[in-house]
Design an enzyme around this catalytic site. Structure first.
Site, short mmCIF file in Angstrom:
data_model
loop_
_atom_site.label_atom_id
_atom_site.label_comp_id
_atom_site.label_asym_id
_atom_site.label_seq_id
_atom_site.Cartn_x
_atom_site.Cartn_y
_atom_site.Cartn_z
N ASP A 253 81.39 60.97 34.48
CA ASP A 253 81.86 62.35 34.39
C ASP A 253 80.86 63.15 33.57
O ASP A 253 80.84 63.06 32.34
CB ASP A 253 83.25 62.41 33.76
N TYR B 34 97.54 73.70 34.97
CA TYR B 34 96.11 73.85 34.72
C TYR B 34 95.87 74.96 33.70
O TYR B 34 95.46 74.73 32.59
CB TYR B 34 95.36 74.10 36.02
N SER C 175 91.11 67.96 33.45
CA SER C 175 90.03 68.85 33.03
C SER C 175 90.57 69.88 32.04
O SER C 175 91.06 69.51 30.98
CB SER C 175 89.39 69.51 34.25
#
Length: 728
Positions: A662, A498, A578
């Site tokens: 989204d 991430y 993301s």
């Protein structure tokens, strides 16, 4: 279908337009700008055609159905949350196995018979309506909760009388990124935005969030406007109330980093009392003695000032967080002068930093969170990304370290001041979520509920290694795989990361990852810079002008796995979602030779325009803003995945994933990236995009869609890594 037949893929023709922008003298082309319009017929047709190509490709993978069936079998076990007590009931969530949404149950006492209290599966036919926040009054008489549709961040609030299970008439609309902070049994504070335009609701920039007070039993139109700041439309305002209901505080932020705290004493404020129908002469609200500029006003529904807020901690250079109060003073978790965080006691009457009293001093480990329960503080730390929890008195005296089952992640500590015990959950990569009951006075933990998952933990092992990144930083990597793994350089690997927004990657159980590991794969999770694994210094080392460090960390980790004979370039798949989707897009464009497969999910791919959509403006504190700073533009342009795809390059086999609802990272990021990738791909590796319908950024996604997505991703990964499906 063979691994070399992808050359036969015929991608839809994506129209290019003459669109250019000038950034500080640099001319940047954006030929697929039209894909940003999610309402246009052309974009909808493009989505339809792309999905058809992707489905055609996936349908020819011979073991796709076998993978889906195996995932359904693995997924089909009862999943529970830790119970919590309200009034005479214990509440908990349970999913029988394949239910689309978990159901909220309650029972009287720990030995009572569970009854269904609220079943979100009844809110939509296809399971795409999901519960968001759930908040009870102190007595448990009322429960406020939100519902999100199709994965959108927009939510609608409802109130239930728990005694009768009947909904009250009012609906609380236009909620996004808000909790319910009950003032008393009759009303709560919450945040909302102005009514959005329905056509652009999923893409338009969100501005002017405000704090309101809602009284139970009245329509939303009667809600009292408690706080607004029209001079700063791009700020978040989140309301909270201390457990004794004395202080109302507002956590203010300009993005995902940096905060300010405003507060008011509700015991002195009578303006919200039911008997008051009109406020005639309340003082104007502002920032108090330490305020600056024009004072933002808090108004009643009648247009008169209602509450006065003072500044406890001025923003936005640190990360302050209210824990609770001790009489008239406030306990705050802060990294001011303490990159790994500490706990201080602040007297609102004398809030200057020199008057702060340290309650829990900074430690070498990062203080991740602090909660209260039974009259104690519970401080959760991260030691090399694994949880350690300590119990303290409110005065800061350490009572004990709480014994945990091993290296992993523990959560759920804390409760109300009257509680004698509470429940927490512990999990790790090969340790399914397990619930323990904790006795506050003795410190004793006892097993309360195990997961009955079809998985044998003893067959797998987890090890942590430390990889040296390009600049010498030591980056933790967790590796989990079947015992007996041979270091022959031929093992398939899924490497995940991430690396941003102060979010720590900690050990956790995933039934989807179990499937890959039982097929002989290695799951590698990298604790990249940009996260919170080692506090604010680790975060800052991976943000703004230091963002390239994150990508270097991931690249170094993949190279380490190859050098140490775990795998080879032809056997590595990289995945992230993301901000992690940005990560995948960056490393696959910087080192296309290093990864065989790339799965960028709901990623931030256009680093020059992200701030123009929904809440993307809030990420500028993490990334920078290409329009406001030449230095930021140069940095963002250097790694923006969309702008670093080059013709004549062989990119990894790629399946981009996104969803039509989204509204966190709008699908235009993925649309434009996929179109450009298809244009620039120079070899036979596929360049596909999978666009989910009636789904969003990930939260609340129904089990049916989760399994379908996992089956498609693992099919794509295994097929392109040259793996074959093994019956279990």
């Amino acid at each position: 279908m063979t691994a070399r037949s992808e050359a036969q893929i015929k991608y839809p023709i994506t129209q290019k337009t003459e669109q250019h922008d000038d950034y500080f003298g640099t001319r940047v082309s954006d030929p697929y700008r039209w894909l940003e319009d999610d309402n246009s017929a052309a974009t909808k047709q493009w989505v339809k055609e792309q999905n058809a190509v992707t489905e055609n490709y996936l349908s020819k993978i011979p073991f796709r159905n076998s993978i889906k069936q195996r995932l359904e079998g693995l997924w089909n076990y009862a999943k529970y949350s830790s119970p919590f007590k309200k009034g005479k009931y214990y509440y908990f969530f349970k999913n029988n196995g394949l239910q689309n949404q978990s159901v909220l149950y309650r029972q009287e006492g720990l030995t009572g018979t569970p009854e269904v209290f609220l079943d979100p599966n009844t809110l939509s036919a296809d399971g795409t309506a999901a519960l968001g926040n759930v908040s009870f009054t102190k007595s448990g008489k009322y429960m406020a909760y939100t519902v999100a549709q199709s994965g959108s961040d927009w939510q609608v609030g409802y109130i239930m009388n728990t005694e009768t299970k009947q909904l009250l008439k009012e609906k609380i609309e236009y909620i996004k990124f808000s909790s319910f902070a009950w003032r008393d049994e009759n009303g709560f504070f919450y945040s909302r935005y102005p009514k959005p335009d329905e056509k652009s609701i999923l893409s338009k920039k969100n501005e002017y969030q405000k704090v309101y007070f809602h009284r139970v039993g009245t329509p939303q139109s009667s809600d009292i406007l408690v706080f607004e700041d029209n001079e700063h439309p791009l700020r978040y305002f989140g309301a909270g109330v201390t457990e004794d209901r004395r202080y109302l505080y507002i956590q203010v932020s300009e993005g995902t980093s940096g905060g300010e705290i405003l507060y008011t004493d509700l015991w002195e404020a009578k303006v919200l009392d039911r008997k008051v129908e009109r406020i005639a002469s309340a003082p104007a609200a502002g920032y108090g003695a330490s305020g600056y500029g024009a004072a933002p006003k808090a108004k009643s529904a009648h247009g008169k000032a209602a509450l006065k807020f003072a500044t406890l901690i001025k923003g936005f250079d640190t990360e302050p967080e209210i824990i609770d109060n001790v009489d008239t003073k406030l306990l705050v978790k802060t990294n001011d002068g303490a990159p790994n965080y500490k706990v201080v006691l602040i007297d609102p009457a004398n809030p200057a930093k020199e008057n702060w009293k340290t309650v829990i001093a900074e430690k070498p480990e990062v203080l991740e969170s602090v909660s209260t329960g039974g009259g104690y503080l519970f401080a959760s730390y991260l030691k090399d990304a694994s949880t350690k929890v300590y119990q303290y008195t409110f005065g800061g005296k350490q009572v004990r370290e709480i014994a945990l089952p091993g290296i992993g992640t523990a959560s759920g500590f804390g409760g109300e001041i009257s509680d004698k015990d509470f429940f927490y959950t512990f999990t790790s990569f090969n340790y399914p979520p397990t619930i323990f009951r904790y006795e506050i006075s003795s410190g004793k933990s006892e097993l309360f509920r195990k997961s009955e998952v079809k998985f044998t933990p003893e067959d797998y092992e987890t090890k942590q290694v430390f990889v040296t990144s390009k600049d010498g930083a030591k980056v933790p990597v967790f590796l989990t795989y079947k015992i007996g793994l041979q270091l022959n350089g031929e093992n398939p690997v899924l490497i995940y990361g991430y690396g941003g927004f102060n979010v720590a990657m900690t050990p956790g159980f995933s039934i989807s990852n179990v499937f890959f590991m039982e097929q002989g794969g290695i799951y590698a999770m990298v604790c990249l810079r940009g996260g919170n694994e080692y506090g604010e210094e680790w975060h800052k080392a991976g943000m703004l002008l230091n963002k390239q460090n994150v990508f270097n960390d991931m690249i170094a980790s993949a190279e380490w796995l190859i050098e140490n004979k775990y795998t080879s370039k032809e056997k590595i798949a990289v995945r992230g979602g993301s901000n992690g989707g940005l990560l995948v897009g960056a490393v696959m464009t910087q080192r296309p030779d290093l990864f065989k497969v790339a799965i960028p999910q709901v990623g931030v791919m256009d680093m020059l325009r992200f701030h123009k959509f929904t809440v993307g403006w809030g990420w500028a504190v993490e990334y920078g803003n290409a329009e406001k700073s030449a230095e930021d533009f140069k940095n963002l342009y250097s790694y923006s995945p969309l702008h670093n795809l080059k013709k004549g390059t062989c990119y990894p086999a790629t399946m981009v994933t996104t969803a039509d609802h989204d509204d966190r990272v709008v699908p235009a990021h993925s649309f434009k990236f996929a179109a450009t990738l298809q244009e620039t791909q120079s070899c036979d590796n596929p360049a596909l995009i999978r666009i989910e319908s009636k789904a969003g950024h990930g939260a609340g996604k129904p089990t049916t869609k989760l399994i379908e997505e996992a089956a498609d991703i693992w099919s794509f990964v295994m097929f392109n890594l040259g793996m074959t499906y093994k019956e279990q």
